[in-house]
Design a protein around this motif. Structure first.
Motif, PDB file in Angstrom:
ATOM      1  N   ILE A  98       0.863  -1.188   0.000  1.00  0.00           N
ATOM      2  CA  ILE A  98       0.000   0.000   0.000  1.00  0.00           C
ATOM      3  C   ILE A  98       0.897   1.235   0.000  1.00  0.00           C
ATOM      4  N   VAL A 132      -2.063   6.312  -0.342  1.00  0.00           N
ATOM      5  CA  VAL A 132      -3.293   5.629   0.074  1.00  0.00           C
ATOM      6  C   VAL A 132      -3.495   5.763   1.578  1.00  0.00           C
ATOM      7  N   HIS A 183     -11.589  -0.194   2.390  1.00  0.00           N
ATOM      8  CA  HIS A 183     -11.211  -0.587   1.030  1.00  0.00           C
ATOM      9  C   HIS A 183      -9.800  -0.105   0.694  1.00  0.00           C
ATOM     10  N   PHE A 184      -9.448   1.104   1.093  1.00  0.00           N
ATOM     11  CA  PHE A 184      -8.123   1.636   0.801  1.00  0.00           C
ATOM     12  C   PHE A 184      -7.030   0.839   1.511  1.00  0.00           C
ATOM     13  N   HIS A 230      -7.278  -2.260   2.690  1.00  0.00           N
ATOM     14  CA  HIS A 230      -7.343  -3.700   2.379  1.00  0.00           C
ATOM     15  C   HIS A 230      -7.816  -3.845   0.929  1.00  0.00           C
ATOM     16  N   PRO A 231      -6.938  -3.645  -0.032  1.00  0.00           N
ATOM     17  CA  PRO A 231      -7.342  -3.664  -1.448  1.00  0.00           C
ATOM     18  C   PRO A 231      -7.935  -5.005  -1.896  1.00  0.00           C
ATOM     19  N   GLN A 232      -7.552  -6.128  -1.244  1.00  0.00           N
ATOM     20  CA  GLN A 232      -8.029  -7.438  -1.653  1.00  0.00           C
ATOM     21  C   GLN A 232      -9.341  -7.843  -0.974  1.00  0.00           C
ATOM     22  N   PRO A 265     -11.674  -1.945  -9.308  1.00  0.00           N
ATOM     23  CA  PRO A 265     -10.243  -1.718  -8.993  1.00  0.00           C
ATOM     24  C   PRO A 265      -9.816  -0.268  -9.124  1.00  0.00           C
ATOM     25  N   LYS A 292     -11.628   1.590  -6.159  1.00  0.00           N
ATOM     26  CA  LYS A 292     -11.252   0.987  -4.869  1.00  0.00           C
ATOM     27  C   LYS A 292     -12.443   0.894  -3.912  1.00  0.00           C
ATOM     28  N   SER A 303      -6.483   5.667 -11.667  1.00  0.00           N
ATOM     29  CA  SER A 303      -6.981   5.314 -10.336  1.00  0.00           C
ATOM     30  C   SER A 303      -6.663   6.385  -9.299  1.00  0.00           C
TER      31      SER A 303
END
Length: 390
Positions: free
Chosen positions: A3, A7, A67-68, A70-72, A150, A153, A346
């Motif tokens: 990250i 972010v 979300h920022f 924990h992108p997955q 994606p 995000k 993005s």
């Protein structure tokens, strides 16, 4: 997945914005409901808008932080659908309030109409402000699969291939109300500018009037009680003192034939020598407009009351225009980016998301800075909280 620092910074900023938004909007709602001088129809849209800002901060912006960081993360289907649906809906509710406020200001300032001042009309407008976005964005979220985008995000339909399903509600709920609001404020600005020009033109074409009072003095030149009439004359001398002046002279210094004859009679043998004192003072304009005369007939005092009302209306209009400007800066970048989704990186969407969240935090600040009564309401609620704690 690594990250980036940007972010983390965006997540911290959004977290602070969420807290400020909830506190500021709650303070606004409590102040307007608790203070009698704020419980007016003009402030009802502010209460409704504050509710929308609280919902947006807690239901959408708060989830963006996770979300920022924990992108997955793949949220449950219902939660993902709820996040994707409420974001454009509450976004549309905000611009709907901007339109409602702009229409109120236009009819009140430019047309002097009372149609939008009734409680019934205001309730209908606010109801449509909430219902139209809810209904408009529902079909596309029912027909399309919602998942984490994606680029954004977060859960959204940004990458959906159904362009008409996204563009149609976006134009109807986000673009058209914004354009109409912008036109209303442009008309208000033009109306105010023309009014100022008319006032300045009338002031330049009407010279100031002066009252000239001829007073007969006693022996020795001291001014005594006035024994003559008062005449009104027009003057255009720029060097005249605005507070009036006193002209003194001999008996034959009067400016009309009758006074010259009086001066001759006073200089006859056996008459005491007197001086005339001419007191020149400005006379206020006592002409009334027809509307003011009608108000006098109803037992009202239009001058002071009308001036205070106009000043208050101007201040309210300035505050609402500032709200619209804040919305433009914070929310319109995301609106334009969504329209050209494939061409925007993005990182730009992340900055636009922070600006969207910032809109709700700035609104209470605008209320407090530009409205004295709301500012006093904030202070009253804050003092009550401090007294309760201590």
């Amino acid at each position: 997945m690594v990250i980036s620092t940007g972010v983390y910074i965006a997540a911290v900023i959004i977290a602070v914005i969420v807290v400020l938004t909830v506190l500021g909007c709650l303070l606004t709602i409590v102040a307007i409901l608790a203070r009698p001088n704020l419980r007016k129809l003009v402030n009802v849209p502010l209460v409704s808008l504050s509710c929308a800002d609280i919902l947006f901060a807690t239901c959408d912006a708060a989830l963006w932080i996770y979300h920022f960081l924990h992108p997955q993360w793949e949220p449950p289907g219902a939660l993902c659908w709820f996040e994707s649906y409420t974001t454009p809906v509450l976004w549309g509710v905000s611009i709907g309030h901007m339109l409602c406020i702009a229409l109120q200001r236009y009819f009140n300032v430019c047309t002097y109409s009372t149609r939008l001042k009734s409680t019934c009309v205001l309730v209908i407008m606010l109801s449509l402000t909430w219902l139209l976005p809810i209904v408009s964005f529902l079909p596309v979220h029912v027909l399309e699969e919602v998942k984490v985008d994606p680029k954004l995000k977060r859960c959204a339909l940004g990458g959906s291939a159904n362009l008409w399903g996204k563009i149609t509600p976006t134009v109807l709920i986000l673009i058209i109300p914004y354009i109409v609001s912008l036109v209303c404020y442009a008309l208000i600005h033009n109306h105010v500018r023309k009014s100022k020009r008319r006032v300045m033109a009338n002031a330049n074409h009407h010279p100031k009037r002066w009252a000239v009072q001829f007073s007969r003095g006693t022996q020795g030149g001291e001014a005594g009680p006035s024994t003559s009439t008062t005449a009104t004359t027009h003057t255009t001398r720029s060097s005249r003192n605005a507070y009036g002046g006193v002209w003194t002279g001999d008996d034959n210094s009067s400016s009309c034939d009758d006074d010259e004859q009086n001066a001759v009679n006073q200089n006859k043998p056996g008459k005491a020598n007197h001086k005339n004192i001419i007191l020149v003072t400005p006379v206020p304009d006592t002409t009334e407009k027809p509307t003011e005369k009608r108000q006098h007939g109803r037992g009202k005092t239009p001058n002071a009351k009308s001036h205070n009302t106009n000043a208050a209306e101007r201040q309210i209009t300035k505050m609402m225009m500032t709200l619209f400007a804040v919305y433009t800066v914070c929310c319109m970048p995301m609106t334009l980016m969504v329209m050209v989704y494939t061409k925007v990186p993005s990182e730009a969407f992340m900055v636009a998301s922070v600006l969207m969240a910032l809109n709700g935090a700035l609104n209470p600040i605008v209320y407090g800075l530009m409205n004295k009564n709301i500012r006093q309401g904030y202070k009253h609620i804050w003092d009550c909280v401090l007294n309760y704690i201590t």
